[in-house]
Design an enzyme around this catalytic site. Structure first.
Site, PDB file in Angstrom:
ATOM      1  N   TYR A 135      35.482  50.012  37.641  1.00 20.29           N
ATOM      2  CA  TYR A 135      34.741  50.488  38.811  1.00 20.29           C
ATOM      3  C   TYR A 135      35.674  51.205  39.777  1.00 20.29           C
ATOM      4  O   TYR A 135      36.748  50.695  40.114  1.00 20.29           O
ATOM      5  CB  TYR A 135      34.053  49.331  39.530  1.00 20.29           C
ATOM      6  CG  TYR A 135      33.144  49.824  40.646  1.00 20.29           C
ATOM      7  CD1 TYR A 135      31.869  50.292  40.360  1.00 20.29           C
ATOM      8  CD2 TYR A 135      33.577  49.844  41.963  1.00 20.29           C
ATOM      9  CE1 TYR A 135      31.029  50.764  41.365  1.00 20.29           C
ATOM     10  CE2 TYR A 135      32.753  50.320  42.982  1.00 20.29           C
ATOM     11  CZ  TYR A 135      31.482  50.784  42.673  1.00 20.29           C
ATOM     12  OH  TYR A 135      30.665  51.262  43.665  1.00 20.29           O
ATOM     13  N   GLN A 199      24.455  47.521  41.731  1.00 18.54           N
ATOM     14  CA  GLN A 199      23.692  47.927  40.542  1.00 18.54           C
ATOM     15  C   GLN A 199      24.597  48.405  39.416  1.00 18.54           C
ATOM     16  O   GLN A 199      24.279  48.230  38.228  1.00 18.54           O
ATOM     17  CB  GLN A 199      22.662  49.007  40.904  1.00 18.54           C
ATOM     18  CG  GLN A 199      23.205  50.318  41.421  1.00 18.54           C
ATOM     19  CD  GLN A 199      23.372  50.338  42.926  1.00 18.54           C
ATOM     20  OE1 GLN A 199      23.487  49.295  43.564  1.00 18.54           O
ATOM     21  NE2 GLN A 199      23.375  51.540  43.494  1.00 18.54           N
ATOM     22  N   ASN A 226      33.271  47.616  47.755  1.00 16.31           N
ATOM     23  CA  ASN A 226      32.887  47.041  49.047  1.00 16.31           C
ATOM     24  C   ASN A 226      32.373  45.616  48.864  1.00 16.31           C
ATOM     25  O   ASN A 226      32.384  45.055  47.766  1.00 16.31           O
ATOM     26  CB  ASN A 226      31.853  47.939  49.745  1.00 16.31           C
ATOM     27  CG  ASN A 226      30.541  48.034  48.972  1.00 16.31           C
ATOM     28  OD1 ASN A 226      30.221  47.203  48.122  1.00 16.31           O
ATOM     29  ND2 ASN A 226      29.765  49.068  49.259  1.00 16.31           N
ATOM     30  N   THR A 249      41.908  45.518  52.700  1.00 22.88           N
ATOM     31  CA  THR A 249      43.334  45.622  52.427  1.00 22.88           C
ATOM     32  C   THR A 249      44.166  45.039  53.562  1.00 22.88           C
ATOM     33  O   THR A 249      43.690  44.893  54.696  1.00 22.88           O
ATOM     34  CB  THR A 249      43.725  47.092  52.184  1.00 22.88           C
ATOM     35  OG1 THR A 249      45.069  47.144  51.683  1.00 22.88           O
ATOM     36  CG2 THR A 249      43.634  47.908  53.460  1.00 22.88           C
ATOM     37  N   GLN A 271      47.890  51.316  56.146  1.00 21.53           N
ATOM     38  CA  GLN A 271      46.881  50.425  55.571  1.00 21.53           C
ATOM     39  C   GLN A 271      45.668  50.279  56.471  1.00 21.53           C
ATOM     40  O   GLN A 271      44.540  50.114  55.995  1.00 21.53           O
ATOM     41  CB  GLN A 271      47.499  49.057  55.269  1.00 21.53           C
ATOM     42  CG  GLN A 271      48.557  49.097  54.174  1.00 21.53           C
ATOM     43  CD  GLN A 271      48.064  49.790  52.902  1.00 21.53           C
ATOM     44  OE1 GLN A 271      47.130  49.335  52.259  1.00 21.53           O
ATOM     45  NE2 GLN A 271      48.689  50.901  52.556  1.00 21.53           N
ATOM     46  N   HIS A 274      42.546  52.492  55.854  1.00 20.64           N
ATOM     47  CA  HIS A 274      41.550  52.209  54.822  1.00 20.64           C
ATOM     48  C   HIS A 274      40.210  51.760  55.391  1.00 20.64           C
ATOM     49  O   HIS A 274      39.153  52.164  54.910  1.00 20.64           O
ATOM     50  CB  HIS A 274      42.057  51.103  53.884  1.00 20.64           C
ATOM     51  CG  HIS A 274      42.908  51.587  52.769  1.00 20.64           C
ATOM     52  ND1 HIS A 274      42.403  52.255  51.682  1.00 20.64           N
ATOM     53  CD2 HIS A 274      44.245  51.498  52.558  1.00 20.64           C
ATOM     54  CE1 HIS A 274      43.394  52.558  50.845  1.00 20.64           C
ATOM     55  NE2 HIS A 274      44.511  52.108  51.359  1.00 20.64           N
ATOM     56  N   GLU A 340      48.519  40.812  50.566  1.00 21.82           N
ATOM     57  CA  GLU A 340      48.317  41.738  49.452  1.00 21.82           C
ATOM     58  C   GLU A 340      49.567  42.608  49.271  1.00 21.82           C
ATOM     59  O   GLU A 340      50.107  42.726  48.178  1.00 21.82           O
ATOM     60  CB  GLU A 340      47.104  42.616  49.745  1.00 21.82           C
ATOM     61  CG  GLU A 340      46.837  43.681  48.688  1.00 21.82           C
ATOM     62  CD  GLU A 340      45.777  44.683  49.135  1.00 21.82           C
ATOM     63  OE1 GLU A 340      45.262  45.411  48.260  1.00 21.82           O
ATOM     64  OE2 GLU A 340      45.478  44.764  50.333  1.00 21.82           O
ATOM     65  N   HIS A 341      50.026  43.221  50.366  1.00 21.40           N
ATOM     66  CA  HIS A 341      51.252  44.010  50.366  1.00 21.40           C
ATOM     67  C   HIS A 341      52.242  43.374  51.336  1.00 21.40           C
ATOM     68  O   HIS A 341      51.895  43.147  52.499  1.00 21.40           O
ATOM     69  CB  HIS A 341      50.999  45.441  50.850  1.00 21.40           C
ATOM     70  CG  HIS A 341      49.882  46.150  50.145  1.00 21.40           C
ATOM     71  ND1 HIS A 341      48.596  46.223  50.665  1.00 21.40           N
ATOM     72  CD2 HIS A 341      49.859  46.824  48.977  1.00 21.40           C
ATOM     73  CE1 HIS A 341      47.831  46.919  49.848  1.00 21.40           C
ATOM     74  NE2 HIS A 341      48.560  47.293  48.812  1.00 21.40           N
ATOM     75  N   ASP A 374      51.020  52.634  46.337  1.00 21.02           N
ATOM     76  CA  ASP A 374      49.634  53.089  46.206  1.00 21.02           C
ATOM     77  C   ASP A 374      49.506  54.212  45.188  1.00 21.02           C
ATOM     78  O   ASP A 374      48.451  54.393  44.578  1.00 21.02           O
ATOM     79  CB  ASP A 374      49.108  53.569  47.556  1.00 21.02           C
ATOM     80  CG  ASP A 374      48.732  52.419  48.472  1.00 21.02           C
ATOM     81  OD1 ASP A 374      48.524  51.305  47.968  1.00 21.02           O
ATOM     82  OD2 ASP A 374      48.643  52.645  49.695  1.00 21.02           O
ATOM     83  N   GLU A 428      40.011   7.384  22.566  1.00 16.42           N
ATOM     84  CA  GLU A 428      39.013   8.105  23.361  1.00 16.42           C
ATOM     85  C   GLU A 428      37.590   7.831  22.877  1.00 16.42           C
ATOM     86  O   GLU A 428      36.657   8.507  23.301  1.00 16.42           O
ATOM     87  CB  GLU A 428      39.307   9.614  23.327  1.00 16.42           C
ATOM     88  CG  GLU A 428      40.645   9.964  24.005  1.00 16.42           C
ATOM     89  CD  GLU A 428      40.872  11.470  24.131  1.00 16.42           C
ATOM     90  OE1 GLU A 428      40.146  12.249  23.487  1.00 16.42           O
ATOM     91  OE2 GLU A 428      41.774  11.848  24.890  1.00 16.42           O
ATOM     92  N   HIS A 433      36.407  12.236  15.199  1.00 16.29           N
ATOM     93  CA  HIS A 433      37.563  13.128  15.264  1.00 16.29           C
ATOM     94  C   HIS A 433      38.648  12.653  14.299  1.00 16.29           C
ATOM     95  O   HIS A 433      39.238  13.434  13.554  1.00 16.29           O
ATOM     96  CB  HIS A 433      38.140  13.173  16.686  1.00 16.29           C
ATOM     97  CG  HIS A 433      37.371  14.045  17.631  1.00 16.29           C
ATOM     98  ND1 HIS A 433      36.053  13.831  17.929  1.00 16.29           N
ATOM     99  CD2 HIS A 433      37.771  15.138  18.353  1.00 16.29           C
ATOM    100  CE1 HIS A 433      35.655  14.752  18.802  1.00 16.29           C
ATOM    101  NE2 HIS A 433      36.668  15.558  19.062  1.00 16.29           N
TER     102      HIS A 433
END
Length: 446
Positions: A135, A199, A226, A249, A271, A274, A340-341, A374, A428, A433
Site C-alpha cells: 500500500y 477499502q 492514514n 511520524t 518530520q 509530514h 521511530e527516528h 527517507d 501432560e 502423543h
C-alpha cells in the site's frame, strides 16, 4: 513555538520503567485513536468482503471523489508515466533503489541446519511469503519513495507475486499519482490498482473480481497509511498478515554542545512537515543548544512551504525540547521514548548509538539526517512508530520471509529419545502423543 520539559534532577538514568512512564506522561504522542476508527472501517471492510469490486468503486467515489470502473492500472499508463518522468528524478530514484537493494541483499538469511543428536537433523528454512499487497498512500504528498521501500526488499526476499495499491487521483483521471506509477514501472511492478483507504486493504485481504480486472487475495499487506488504513489492517489481522500499525511520524534528537542548532532545527522541521500530528523531540543537557534551537525554529519554519502544518506539529503536546542532567540521562530518555527516528548528534555519537536498544532507526552524527534515510541511505523508511520500536522492527527482507523448521530423524535417532517423549507425553496427560512414538518400536525399546 515548541514547549520545554525539564527532567533535570527528576529521574535517575538507571530507573528505566519509571523513566518510560515519566517520558510518556510529559511527552505524549498525538491522539491517534485506532479503536474509534475501527467503528468506521468495520462496515467498509465487511461490505468489500460481500460486494467486492462494486463496493471498492463506490467507496473510491465517496472518499477520493472519483469513480474508477477498472481498478487495474493499464500497462500503457505505467509505461507512459515512466517515459514522462523527469530524467533528474528518475536518476534519483534509480540511485535510491540501488542502495536499498544492496542493503537488502546483505540482509538475506541462509538456512540453518542443526544436529542435536546423531541422525537427527533440524533445519530452519527461510521461505518468501507467496503473495503480498503493498500500500502506498496518496494524501498530502505522493510518497513514491514508499513504493521502492516496500517493493525492493520484497523482490530481494523472492516474493513471487506482488500487487500494489495507491488511491485514485481525480486530477489524473482516476489513476494513482504518475510518480507512483513511474516507480512501479521502474521496478517492474505490473499489478497496480487505483484504490485507497480501508477499502483497498479489504480488497487485498479478501480479493475481489475475476480475470484481468480482479485481484487475488494476498497473504501479507505492508505499507503506511492514514488512521483508517491502520484501523483496517488491525481489523483484518488474522485474515491476512500485516507489517505494522504505523502512526504519525516522529523524530527524537539527542544532542550536546557540539551539535549545530540550525541542523537540529531543520531536522525537527523535516518530520513535522509530514503531518500536524508528527512529533519532534530534542533531548539535550545543553541550555545553550536548547535556546539556540528554540530561536532557530521560527526563522526556518517561516521559510517553509508547509509552515502551518509544521507549526501545528511542533507546538503540539507531542513535541518538546527536553532538558536532562547529562548525556547518560538523555540516552536513557530517548531509549525509553523508543522513537521511530532517532538522531544522535553528540561528540561520542557512534559510541552512544551502541547503547540504544529502542529505536526504529538510528542516525549517527551530524551528517546522517533522517531525510537521508527517507530516500537514499539504503536503509528502509517504513519504521515502527508510537513507541512500538521497543518490540518491533522496521520493514526489511525479513518482513517478507517465513521461517519454518524441517525435522528429519532416523530410526536410531528417534529411538534414542523415544523414552523421553513418552515420559513427557504422560506428564501432560497426552498418552496418545507417546503412543505415536512407541508404536514405531513394537519390540518395546521405546
Amino acid at each position: 513555538m515548541i514547549r520545554r520539559v525539564d527532567l533535570r534532577g527528576r529521574v535517575a538514568a538507571g530507573e528505566v520503567s519509571d523513566l518510560q512512564a515519566e517520558v510518556n506522561a510529559l511527552v505524549p504522542r498525538a491522539v491517534f485513536d485506532v479503536e474509534k476508527a475501527l467503528d468506521v472501517v468495520r462496515p467498509i471492510c465487511l461490505d468489500v468482503r460481500h460486494r467486492g469490486l462494486e463496493a471498492i468503486r463506490e467507496y473510491g467515489e465517496k472518499f477520493d471523489h472519483v469513480r474508477v470502473e477498472d481498478l487495474r492500472v493499464p500497462a500503457e499508463a505505467l509505461k507512459t508515466a515512466l517515459e514522462e518522468l523527469e530524467p533528474e528524478l528518475r536518476s534519483a530514484f534509480e540511485e535510491s533503489i540501488r542502495r536499498v537493494r544492496e542493503v537488502s541483499q546483505d540482509e538475506l538469511t541462509a538456512d540453518v541446519a542443526s544436529e542435536p543428536a546423531p541422525g537427527g537433523r533440524v533445519t530452519q528454512r527461510f521461505v518468501p511469503v507467496q503473495r503480498v499487497g503493498l500500500y502506498v498512500p496518496g494524501g498530502r504528498a505522493p510518497l513514491a519513495s514508499s513504493v521502492l521501500m516496500n517493493v525492493v526488499p520484497a523482490q530481494v526476499a523472492g516474493v513471487p507475486s506482488l500487487a500494489l495499491a495507491s488511491p485514485p487521483q481525480k486530477e489524473f483521471g482516476g489513476l494513482p499519482h504518475p510518480t507512483v506509477l513511474a516507480v512501479c514501472a521502474l521496478l517492474g511492478i505490473e499489478e497496480v490498482y487505483a484504490m485507497g483507504g480501508a477499502q483497498a486493504i479489504a480488497g487485498f485481504a479478501y480479493g475481489f473480481g475475476a480475470g484481468v480486472t480482479g485481484c487475488r487475495k494476498v497473504n501479507l499487506i505492508t505499507g503506511p497509511g492514514n488512521i483508517y488504513v491502520v484501523a483496517a489492517k488491525r481489523f483484518l489481522l488474522g485474515e491476512v498478515g500485516i507489517d505494522s500499525e504505523a502512526g504519525p511520524t516522529e523524530i527524537a534528537i539527542l544532542a550536546d554542545d557540539t551539535a549545530d542548532a540550525a541542523h537540529v532545527a531543520a531536522d525537527l522541521i523535516s518530520q513535522a512537515e509530514h503531518d500536524p500530528m508528527a512529533a519532534g523531540v530534542l533531548v539535550t543537557p545543553s541550555e545553550t543548544l536548547a535556546a539556540a534551537v528554540e530561536a532557530e525554529l521560527p526563522r526556518q519554519v517561516a521559510k517553509t512551504k508547509h509552515a502551518d502544518r509544521i507549526t501545528e506539529a511542533l507546538s503540539g503536546q507531542q513535541s518538546a525540547v527536553v532538558l536532562v542532567d547529562d548525556l547518560d540521562q538523555g540516552t536513557a530518555v530517548v531509549d525509553a521514548y523508543a522513537a521511530e527516528h532517532l538522531e544522535i548528534q553528540t561528540a561520542d555519537a557512534e559510541e552512544r548509538a551502541g547503547l540504544i536498544n529502542n529505536a526504529g532507526a538510528i542516525f549517527v552524527g551530524g551528517w546522517s539526517p533522517v531525510s537521508l534515510g527517507d530516500y537514499c541511505a539504503g536503509s528502509n523508511h517504513v519504521l515502527p512508530t508510537a513507541g512500538c520500536a521497543c518490540h518491533s522492527s522496521g520493514l526489511s527482507v525479513r518482513s517478507f520471509l517465513k521461517a519454518m523448521h524441517v525435522v528429519n530423524y532416523s530410526r536410531d535417532a528417534l529411538q534414542q529419545v523415544a523414552g523421553h517423549v513418552v515420559t513427557l507425553a504422560h506428564a501432560e496427560d497426552l498418552p496418545a502423543h507417546g503412543a505415536a512414538v512407541s508404536v514405531r518400536f513394537p519390540e518395546g525399546d521405546a
